[in-house]
Design an enzyme around this catalytic site. Sequence first.
Site, PDB file in Angstrom:
ATOM      1  N   HIS A  72       0.785  -1.134  -0.070  1.00  0.00           N
ATOM      2  CA  HIS A  72       0.155   0.062  -0.144  1.00  0.00           C
ATOM      3  C   HIS A  72       0.885   1.100   0.065  1.00  0.00           C
ATOM      4  O   HIS A  72       2.020   1.122   0.180  1.00  0.00           O
ATOM      5  CB  HIS A  72      -0.996   0.153   1.364  1.00  0.00           C
ATOM      6  CG  HIS A  72      -1.928  -0.975   1.294  1.00  0.00           C
ATOM      7  ND1 HIS A  72      -2.660  -1.320   0.526  1.00  0.00           N
ATOM      8  CD2 HIS A  72      -1.914  -2.129   2.291  1.00  0.00           C
ATOM      9  CE1 HIS A  72      -3.308  -2.550   1.219  1.00  0.00           C
ATOM     10  NE2 HIS A  72      -2.796  -2.924   2.138  1.00  0.00           N
ATOM     11  N   CYS A 109      -4.692   5.074  -1.592  1.00  0.00           N
ATOM     12  CA  CYS A 109      -3.645   4.005  -1.866  1.00  0.00           C
ATOM     13  C   CYS A 109      -3.585   3.957  -3.515  1.00  0.00           C
ATOM     14  O   CYS A 109      -4.443   3.409  -3.841  1.00  0.00           O
ATOM     15  CB  CYS A 109      -4.008   2.674  -1.015  1.00  0.00           C
ATOM     16  SG  CYS A 109      -2.880   1.447  -1.612  1.00  0.00           S
ATOM     17  N   HIS A 112      -4.595   0.453  -4.947  1.00  0.00           N
ATOM     18  CA  HIS A 112      -5.757   0.013  -4.562  1.00  0.00           C
ATOM     19  C   HIS A 112      -6.947   1.294  -4.800  1.00  0.00           C
ATOM     20  O   HIS A 112      -8.213   0.840  -4.357  1.00  0.00           O
ATOM     21  CB  HIS A 112      -5.870  -0.652  -3.427  1.00  0.00           C
ATOM     22  CG  HIS A 112      -4.977  -1.671  -3.183  1.00  0.00           C
ATOM     23  ND1 HIS A 112      -3.933  -1.911  -2.290  1.00  0.00           N
ATOM     24  CD2 HIS A 112      -4.890  -2.703  -3.977  1.00  0.00           C
ATOM     25  CE1 HIS A 112      -3.489  -2.900  -2.372  1.00  0.00           C
ATOM     26  NE2 HIS A 112      -3.663  -3.618  -3.427  1.00  0.00           N
ATOM     27  N   MET A 117      -9.824   2.005  -1.973  1.00  0.00           N
ATOM     28  CA  MET A 117      -9.077   2.317  -0.950  1.00  0.00           C
ATOM     29  C   MET A 117      -8.652   3.669  -0.540  1.00  0.00           C
ATOM     30  O   MET A 117      -7.648   3.993  -1.058  1.00  0.00           O
ATOM     31  CB  MET A 117      -7.794   1.401  -1.022  1.00  0.00           C
ATOM     32  CG  MET A 117      -7.028   1.174   0.388  1.00  0.00           C
ATOM     33  SD  MET A 117      -5.673   0.114   0.455  1.00  0.00           S
ATOM     34  CE  MET A 117      -4.920   0.547   1.994  1.00  0.00           C
TER      35      MET A 117
HETATM   36 CU   LIG Z   1      -3.455  -0.390  -0.947  1.00  0.00          CU
END
Ligand SMILES: [Cu+2]
Length: 124
Positions: A72, A109, A112, A117
């Site tokens: 991440h 992130c 993602h 996210m």
């Molecule tokens: Cu992530």
Amino acid sequence: MKKQSIFGRLSLLFISFTIALSSLVFHAAPALAETHTVLMGSKSGQLVFEPSTLTIKAGDTVKWVNNKGFPHNVVIDGQDALSHKKLIQKPKESVETTFSEAGEYSYYCAPHRGAGMVGKITVQ
Ligand SMILES: [Cu+2]
């Protein structure tokens, strides 16, 4: 006996003075800045920040801890200096940002973002 009693009274006075002084110092001290922890990847393994919204005070620090589904990173919209763009690879590895200015900070992130996210921090 008399000498002892004077000494006793003096030391009592000294103790009272010390207590008064320390309570004065205690009250004069500013509120301590806090550190808030956000998990990257929920406990159940979802690609989210947990908690995804957070309200903090100016001067507080947010610590993002690698939990699940990594790598991440933390990209804060329009705030390069506060972001952590390098991918965080190791379990339990963390990055921190101290927010000194009030405002709303949206972040995501990068790998993602499409999965949702994203997070938001309100600094009061
Ligand atoms: Cu992530």
